[in-house]
Design a protein around this motif. Sequence first.
Motif, PDB file in Angstrom:
ATOM      1  N   ARG A 281     -10.189  14.002   2.520  1.00  0.00           N
ATOM      2  CA  ARG A 281      -9.972  14.093   1.229  1.00  0.00           C
ATOM      3  C   ARG A 281      -8.571  14.420   0.769  1.00  0.00           C
ATOM      4  O   ARG A 281      -8.413  12.826   0.653  1.00  0.00           O
TER       5      ARG A 281
ATOM      6  N   LEU B 124      -7.194  10.490   2.286  1.00  0.00           N
ATOM      7  CA  LEU B 124      -7.433   9.623   0.907  1.00  0.00           C
ATOM      8  C   LEU B 124      -6.460   9.654  -0.097  1.00  0.00           C
ATOM      9  O   LEU B 124      -5.826   8.288  -0.333  1.00  0.00           O
TER      10      LEU B 124
ATOM     11  N   ARG C 199      -4.822   7.263  -1.900  1.00  0.00           N
ATOM     12  CA  ARG C 199      -5.670   6.061  -3.262  1.00  0.00           C
ATOM     13  C   ARG C 199      -5.119   5.115  -4.157  1.00  0.00           C
ATOM     14  O   ARG C 199      -5.613   3.862  -4.550  1.00  0.00           O
TER      15      ARG C 199
ATOM     16  N   HIS D 270      -4.603   2.481  -1.450  1.00  0.00           N
ATOM     17  CA  HIS D 270      -5.179   1.081  -1.840  1.00  0.00           C
ATOM     18  C   HIS D 270      -6.545   1.132  -2.072  1.00  0.00           C
ATOM     19  O   HIS D 270      -6.959   1.559  -2.193  1.00  0.00           O
TER      20      HIS D 270
ATOM     21  N   TYR E 228      -9.700   0.566  -1.183  1.00  0.00           N
ATOM     22  CA  TYR E 228     -11.336   0.476  -0.834  1.00  0.00           C
ATOM     23  C   TYR E 228     -10.775   1.993  -0.842  1.00  0.00           C
ATOM     24  O   TYR E 228     -12.000   2.895  -0.986  1.00  0.00           O
ATOM     25  N   ILE E 229      -9.525   2.688  -1.262  1.00  0.00           N
ATOM     26  CA  ILE E 229     -10.008   4.518  -1.499  1.00  0.00           C
ATOM     27  C   ILE E 229     -10.551   5.085  -2.534  1.00  0.00           C
ATOM     28  O   ILE E 229     -10.973   5.741  -2.078  1.00  0.00           O
TER      29      ILE E 229
ATOM     30  N   LEU F 194     -13.202   7.724  -2.008  1.00  0.00           N
ATOM     31  CA  LEU F 194     -12.977   9.536  -2.955  1.00  0.00           C
ATOM     32  C   LEU F 194     -13.950   9.521  -3.798  1.00  0.00           C
ATOM     33  O   LEU F 194     -14.629  10.625  -3.658  1.00  0.00           O
TER      34      LEU F 194
END
Length: 94
Positions: A69, A72, A76, A78, A80-81, A85
């Motif tokens: 987490r 990621l 953040r 990106h 898809y992130i 999350l």
Amino acid sequence: PGQSFFAVAVVVAFPLAVHNIIGNVVEPRIFANSLNLHPVTVLLALTFWSALWGMLGALVCVPLTAIVRVVLLEFRHHPYIPMLLALLEGNFSH
């Protein structure tokens, strides 16, 4: 030897029930609140890491998922992130 079957059953069943309730209800909620992970995510992480690494995976499942987490969160931006999350945190309002 002098105990009834009911007394022996209670002595065996009560700690087993308490252990299951704490392990399957209380701990996931505490971990979820303190690490900002959804309780279902904690249980799924336990299943995933245990299947992958066995007993070691069961011991380190929550810290590994929390590390995932945090990593990621660093990426953040990106596309898809945010979806990943939201799944980890149980925040489906995105």
